[in-house]
Design a protein around this motif. Structure first.
Motif, PDB file in Angstrom:
ATOM      1  N   ASN A 135      -7.826  -6.659  -1.584  1.00 53.22           N
ATOM      2  CA  ASN A 135      -6.274  -6.680  -2.120  1.00 53.22           C
ATOM      3  C   ASN A 135      -5.335  -6.097  -1.217  1.00 53.22           C
ATOM      4  O   ASN A 135      -4.491  -5.434  -1.756  1.00 53.22           O
ATOM      5  N   LEU A 136      -5.482  -6.041   0.129  1.00 51.82           N
ATOM      6  CA  LEU A 136      -4.647  -5.265   1.194  1.00 51.82           C
ATOM      7  C   LEU A 136      -3.983  -6.087   1.948  1.00 51.82           C
ATOM      8  O   LEU A 136      -3.592  -5.724   3.074  1.00 51.82           O
ATOM      9  N   LEU A 137      -3.883  -7.359   1.842  1.00 50.22           N
ATOM     10  CA  LEU A 137      -3.498  -8.426   2.574  1.00 50.22           C
ATOM     11  C   LEU A 137      -2.117  -8.267   3.022  1.00 50.22           C
ATOM     12  O   LEU A 137      -1.569  -8.342   3.829  1.00 50.22           O
ATOM     13  N   ASP A 138      -1.366  -7.797   1.830  1.00 46.59           N
ATOM     14  CA  ASP A 138       0.184  -7.757   2.246  1.00 46.59           C
ATOM     15  C   ASP A 138       0.519  -6.446   2.819  1.00 46.59           C
ATOM     16  O   ASP A 138       1.605  -5.856   2.985  1.00 46.59           O
ATOM     17  N   ARG A 139      -0.423  -5.646   3.072  1.00 56.42           N
ATOM     18  CA  ARG A 139      -0.137  -4.336   3.819  1.00 56.42           C
ATOM     19  C   ARG A 139      -0.932  -4.201   5.107  1.00 56.42           C
ATOM     20  O   ARG A 139      -1.186  -3.211   5.810  1.00 56.42           O
ATOM     21  N   TRP A 140      -1.354  -5.411   5.668  1.00 63.77           N
ATOM     22  CA  TRP A 140      -1.904  -5.590   7.008  1.00 63.77           C
ATOM     23  C   TRP A 140      -1.370  -4.892   8.102  1.00 63.77           C
ATOM     24  O   TRP A 140      -2.132  -4.373   8.990  1.00 63.77           O
ATOM     25  N   HIS A 141       0.023  -4.874   8.079  1.00 67.38           N
ATOM     26  CA  HIS A 141       0.617  -4.243   9.419  1.00 67.38           C
ATOM     27  C   HIS A 141       0.833  -2.897   9.427  1.00 67.38           C
ATOM     28  O   HIS A 141       1.374  -2.303  10.330  1.00 67.38           O
ATOM     29  N   VAL A 185       6.924  -8.358   4.546  1.00 67.49           N
ATOM     30  CA  VAL A 185       5.494  -8.457   4.947  1.00 67.49           C
ATOM     31  C   VAL A 185       5.582  -9.614   6.252  1.00 67.49           C
ATOM     32  O   VAL A 185       5.867 -10.554   6.111  1.00 67.49           O
ATOM     33  N   PRO A 186       5.359  -9.220   7.526  1.00 68.92           N
ATOM     34  CA  PRO A 186       5.413  -9.870   8.570  1.00 68.92           C
ATOM     35  C   PRO A 186       4.023 -10.959   8.534  1.00 68.92           C
ATOM     36  O   PRO A 186       3.041 -10.693   7.800  1.00 68.92           O
ATOM     37  N   ARG A 205       1.916   0.759  -6.361  1.00 67.84           N
ATOM     38  CA  ARG A 205       2.512   1.216  -5.128  1.00 67.84           C
ATOM     39  C   ARG A 205       3.966   1.652  -5.346  1.00 67.84           C
ATOM     40  O   ARG A 205       4.724   0.960  -6.180  1.00 67.84           O
ATOM     41  N   TRP A 265      -5.304  -3.963   9.492  1.00 67.35           N
ATOM     42  CA  TRP A 265      -5.561  -5.097  10.069  1.00 67.35           C
ATOM     43  C   TRP A 265      -6.779  -4.821  11.180  1.00 67.35           C
ATOM     44  O   TRP A 265      -7.845  -5.269  10.987  1.00 67.35           O
ATOM     45  N   LEU A 267       1.068 -12.980   9.068  1.00 63.71           N
ATOM     46  CA  LEU A 267      -0.281 -12.728   9.545  1.00 63.71           C
ATOM     47  C   LEU A 267      -0.525 -13.360  11.007  1.00 63.71           C
ATOM     48  O   LEU A 267      -0.153 -14.324  11.261  1.00 63.71           O
ATOM     49  N   PRO A 268      -1.284 -12.462  11.680  1.00 58.90           N
ATOM     50  CA  PRO A 268      -1.772 -13.001  13.048  1.00 58.90           C
ATOM     51  C   PRO A 268      -2.430 -13.983  12.986  1.00 58.90           C
ATOM     52  O   PRO A 268      -3.209 -14.628  12.129  1.00 58.90           O
ATOM     53  N   ALA A 286       7.934  -8.083  -0.921  1.00 60.37           N
ATOM     54  CA  ALA A 286       7.015  -9.000  -0.240  1.00 60.37           C
ATOM     55  C   ALA A 286       7.517  -9.819   1.003  1.00 60.37           C
ATOM     56  O   ALA A 286       6.674  -9.923   1.922  1.00 60.37           O
ATOM     57  N   MET A 291      -4.668  -3.144  -5.589  1.00 53.15           N
ATOM     58  CA  MET A 291      -5.741  -1.946  -5.937  1.00 53.15           C
ATOM     59  C   MET A 291      -4.923  -0.744  -6.288  1.00 53.15           C
ATOM     60  O   MET A 291      -5.565   0.328  -6.560  1.00 53.15           O
TER      61      MET A 291
END
Ligand SMILES: Nc1ncnc2c1ncn2[C@@H]1O[C@H](COP(=O)(O)OP(=O)(O)OP(=O)(O)O)[C@@H](O)[C@H]1O
Ligand SMILES: [Mg+2]
Lengths: 439, 249
Positions: free
Chosen positions: B136-142, A13-14, A4, B97, A16-17, A10, A1
Motif C-alpha cells: 500500500n505504498l504505490l502513491d508514495r513511490w517517488h 503523485v507523479p 498520513r 520505488w 509511475l515509471p 493524490a 498502511m
C-alpha cells in the motif's frame, strides 16, 4: 498502511515509471546540446589561455566525476584518488614514447585507452585491499595507498622520472585523419571528445542495476547484504571502475601537458578532486562537473594574481562545507521548485542583499591575507603593494583597520542577510507548495 | 520431507554471556511459526544467527537441508532466506520505488549488471509495482524512504523482505508500534505473502500470534521452553509461569 498527516493530494503523485523512456528529445536533448557547446566553445573562447583552461576543465570533469562514483554514489571517502589519475598518466606517457619510437601505429586519440586500462588495473589491485572495509578504515587505507604510491614515485626514478618527471611528444604518434595534435585547439577537441564519452558512460552507469546498488550501499551497506548483494563486492567494482575513469583523465593530462611528474599522483591532487566534488556537490550527478569547472577556473585565475591561491581554496572549501554542505548543485536544486512555481523573483533581491556584505567580507579577508603574504613570504619586496588596484602599505595601520572592518562588518551583515534570505526562501516555498495543494 | 529450517543445538555467546543456549528447532516447509518470549530473551539474536548477521558460537543451521551456519548474509539470502528487522532498516535516500526495486534485482538474475538500463527491466518494474501495491505504498513511490512516516517505513521494511521472493521469510516484530488498524492490515499482508512460503516471525502481540501461527516457540533466556500448537502452548504450565504469567501480571 497509515494515517498520513499532511500528505500530498493524490493528484500530486507523479505517474509511475513506464520504462518506455521519455522521448528522444527529453533523453538526448541535453547531450546534443552539450556536444554542440563543446564543439563551438573554442570559437567563442579562442585565446591560448582559454583553450588550455578548457582542456584542463575537460580532464578535471572526468576526474571529479570518477571520484564521485566513490563518494557520492557509493559512499566511499577516498583520500588517494590521484593515484589512478597519475598512474594512468604515467603509463600513457610511456606508451606514447614507446609507440612513437617503434610501436604499433596507434593514433594519439586512442591513447586514453592505455590510461583507462592502467586505472582499471590499479583500481583492481588497490581495490582488492582497500574495499574489504568501509568507512574510516577504507579512508585510512586509501590515504596509505596514496602515500605509498607517491613515495614510490620518488624512489622508482626509472619509471617516474624523479623530480622532473617523464616527458613525451604527442606529435610523434601516427596522425589520425590527418590530425597530428600539435595545436592546443586539436588537443582541446581530443579532450572534449573523451570528456563527452566518459561523462555519458558514467551517467549511463548510474542508471544500471549496479549503479542503483551502489546507491543502496551508500545508504545502508548492512541492509544490502540481506537483499542478496555482497557490499564488499559492490565497493570493489565501484572502486575499480572509478579507477578506470580516473585513468582516462590522467591520460588526457599526459597528452595535454606532454609531461607527468610525481605531483600528479600525490596528496595535493587527491585533495583537489575532493574539493571539486564537494564544492560542486556530491549529491547529484552534475555537481562534480560544476565543481571541476569552477575550481579549475579559480586555479587558473587566482594562481595568476596571487600565490596564496591554495589558501583561498581552503577557505572556500570551509565556507561551502559550513554554509552549503550539498554544494553548488544543491543550492541550485533548492531553487528549482521556486523556478517552476514562478516565485524566484521573491528571493532574488534577498540573495543580492546577502551577496554585497558577503563580497565585502571576502574582500576584507583577502586584503588581510595579501598583506600578511607581503610582510612574510615577500618581505624582501618591501611593504608597498596594491590590492584591487588600490596602492597601499602592508605595514600601515589603516589598511589593516579597513580589512578588519570589512571582514567583521561584512561578515556580520552577511549572516543577518543570510537569515533574511532563508526566510524569504521559506516563504516563497510555502507559496509554491500552497498553490500545489490548492490546484 | 526436509524441513525448511532446521536448527540444532545452536549457541551464541557475547564474551562470557551466553545469549542463545542450545536452541533446537525444526520448521517444516509452509509453516507459519511464531517465536515469542520476554524482552531480552534472545529472539532477535536468534534471527541474526539464522540470517548470517551473527556467527553461531556452536550448533548448526540448515536451510532446506543445506548447512548455512557461519555463511555471509548475502549467501544465505541467495539460498532463499530473507528477513525484516525489528529496527527499521531501509535505504533512506533512495525513493520508495528504488528501495523495492533494488530488493528485487538479485532474485531476478540482474546481479551486478553495469551494462543494462535499469528502466528497461520490465520484470523488475512489474514486480516493484506489485510489491508497492501489496504494501500500500504505490502513491508514495517517488518519495525518499527516509521521509516516510514510521508506519510507512515499517511497511516498506516488509516490502524489502518479500521483494526477492525468498521461500523462507523471517519477520522481526512486524507490527511493533502500530495502531490497531495498521496491525490488522499488516497481519492480512503477512497472511497473504506467507501463503506459499515458510514464515518465522517474532511477535509480542498475542492476538496476532494466535491469529497467524500454526506453531509457536517460546524462547526464555536463550532456551526454547515449548514449541507447539497455539492451544497447547497456551495450556503449558511452564509457559504460563515463565511468560504469559508475566504478561498478565
Ligand atoms: N551484539 C551484542 N553484544 C552483546 N550483547 C548482545 C548483543 N546483541 C544482543 N545482546 C544481548 O542479548 C540479549 C538478547 O537480545 P535480543 O535483542 O536478542 O533480545 P530480544 O528477545 O529480541 O528482545 P526484544 O523483545 O526486546 O527485542 C540482550 O540482553 C542483549 O543485550
Ligand atoms: Mg528483538
Amino acid at each position: 498502511m497509515s494515517e498520513r498527516t499532511g500528505a500530498a493530494p493524490a493528484s500530486a503523485v507523479p505517474p509511475l515509471p513506464t520504462g518506455r523512456g521519455a522521448g528522444f528529445m527529453a533523453t538526448f536533448g541535453p547531450w546534443i546540446a552539450a556536444a554542440v557547446v563543446l564543439a563551438v566553445l573554442p570559437q567563442v573562447l579562442s585565446s591560448g589561455l582559454a583553450l588550455s583552461t578548457l582542456s584542463l576543465m575537460g580532464m578535471m570533469i572526468i576526474f571529479a566525476l570518477s571520484y564521485n562514483m566513490l563518494l557520492g554514489q557509493t559512499g566511499l571517502l577516498s583520500f588517494g584518488h590521484a593515484v589512478f589519475f597519475g598512474l594512468g598518466g604515467f603509463l600513457t606517457v610511456h606508451a606514447m614514447n614507446a609507440f612513437a619510437a617503434d610501436g604499433p601505429p596507434l593514433p594519439l586519440i586512442a591513447l586514453p585507452l592505455v590510461g583507462a586500462a592502467a586505472g582499471l588495473f590499479f583500481g583492481i589491485v588497490f581495490g582488492a585491499v582497500s574495499t574489504r572495509r568501509a568507512g574510516t578504515t577504507f579512508a585510512m587505507i586509501t590515504l596509505g595507498i596514496g602515500e605509498l604510491v607517491s613515495s614510490s614515485a620518488l624512489i622508482l626514478r626509472h619509471f617516474f622520472g624523479g623530480e622532473e618527471g617523464v616527458s613525451t611528444d604527442r606529435t610523434g604518434l601516427a596522425p589520425f585523419l590527418g590530425l597530428t595534435f600539435g595545436s592546443q585547439l586539436q588537443v582541446y577537441y581530443l579532450i572534449a571528445a573523451w570528456c563527452f564519452v566518459s561523462v555519458a558512460a558514467m551517467y549511463a552507469l548510474t542508471r544500471t542495476p549496479f549503479g542503483r546498488i551502489c546507491n543502496a550501499v551508500r545508504d545502508n551497506p548492512h541492509r544490502v547484504a540481506f537483499i542478496g548483494y555482497d557490499p564488499q563486492r559492490v565497493r570493489f567494482l565501484s572502486f575499480s571502475l572509478s579507477g578506470l575513469f580516473a585513468g582516462i583523465a590522467g591520460a588526457l593530462a599526459a597528452i595535454n601537458f606532454e609531461i607527468m611528474n610525481a605531483g600528479q599522483l600525490g596528496a595535493t591532487q587527491s585533495g583537489t578532486v575532493i574539493l571539486m566534488a564537494f564544492i560542486g556537490g556530491i549529491g547529484s550527478f552534475g555537481g562534480p562537473i560544476i565543481g571541476a569547472i569552477l575550481v579549475t577556473y579559480l586555479q587558473v585565475a587566482l594562481s595568476d594574481i596571487t600565490d596564496a591561491w591554495q589558501l583561498y581554496f581552503g577557505l572556500l572549501f570551509i565556507a561551502m562545507v559550513m554554509f552549503a554542505p550539498d554544494g553548488i548543485a544543491g543550492l541550485l536544486a533548492r531553487q528549482q521548485p521556486l523556478l517552476r512555481g514562478r516565485q524566484l523573483h521573491r528571493v532574488l533581491p534577498a540573495y543580492a542583499l546577502a551577496l554585497v556584505p558577503g563580497l565585502a567580507a571576502v574582500a576584507g579577508l583577502s586584503l588581510a591575507v595579501e598583506m600578511t603574504n607581503r610582510l612574510t613570504v615577500h618581505a624582501g619586496d618591501g611593504p608597498a603593494m596594491s590590492f584591487l588596484h588600490v596602492p597601499l602599505r602592508a605595514d600601515a595601520p589603516v589598511p589593516w583597520l579597513v580589512a578588519v572592518v570589512l571582514f567583521a562588518g561584512g561578515g556580520w551583515l552577511f549572516l543577518r542577510a543570510g537569515g533574511v534570505a532563508r526566510q524569504a526562501y521559506d516563504e516563497a516555498l510555502a507559496i509554491v507548495q500552497g498553490r500545489g495543494n490548492a490546484s | 520431507m526436509t524441513p525448511a529450517l532446521e536448527i540444532t543445538d545452536l549457541r551464541k555467546s557475547f564474551g562470557a554471556m551466553e545469549i542463545i543456549r542450545g536452541v533446537t528447532l525444526s520448521i517444516p516447509a509452509g509453516e507459519r511459526h511464531a517465536v515469542i518470549g520476554p524482552n531480552g530473551a534472545g529472539k532477535s539474536t536468534l534471527f541474526h544467527l539464522i540470517s548470517g548477521h551473527y556467527r553461531p558460537s556452536a550448533g548448526t543451521i540448515r536451510l532446506r537441508g543445506e548447512a548455512i551456519s557461519g555463511m555471509a548474509p548475502h549467501l544465505i539470502n541467495r539460498r532463499g532466506l530473507s528477513r525484516s528487522f525489528q529496527i527499521t532498516n531501509i535505504f533512506p535516500r533512495l525513493s520508495v520505488w528504488e528501495n523495492v526495486r533494488c530488493a528485487t534485482l538479485w532474485a531476478m538474475g540482474y546481479r551486478y549488471a553495469f551494462w543494462r538500463n535499469i528502466e528497461r527491466l520490465a520484470d523488475a518494474r512489474q514486480r516493484t509495482e506489485e510489491i508497492l501495491t501489496e504494501i500500500n505504498l504505490l502513491d508514495r513511490w517517488h518519495v525518499p524512504a527516509g521521509v516516510l512516516s514510521y508506519a510507512e517505513q515499517r511497511a516498506l521494511e516488509i516490502g524489502l523482505s518479500i521483494a526477492g521472493n525468498a521461500e523462507v521469510l523471517l519477520l522481526d516484530e512486524p507490527t511493533a508500534g502500530m495502531s490497531r488498524a495498521e496491525t490488522e492490515r499488516v497481519v492480512a499482508l503477512i497472511r497473504r505473502v506467507s501463503e506459499k512460503r515458510t514464515l518465522l516471525m517474532i511477535e509480542h502481540d498475542m492476538g496476532v500470534v494466535f491469529d497467524l501461527a500454526d506453531r509457536i516457540s517460546v524462547l526464555v533466556y536463550g532456551e526454547i521452553l515449548a514449541s507447539d500448537t497455539p492451544e497447547r502452548v497456551k495450556a503449558n504450565p511452564a509457559v504460563q509461569q515463565a511468560y504469559l504469567g508475566l504478561e498478565a501480571s
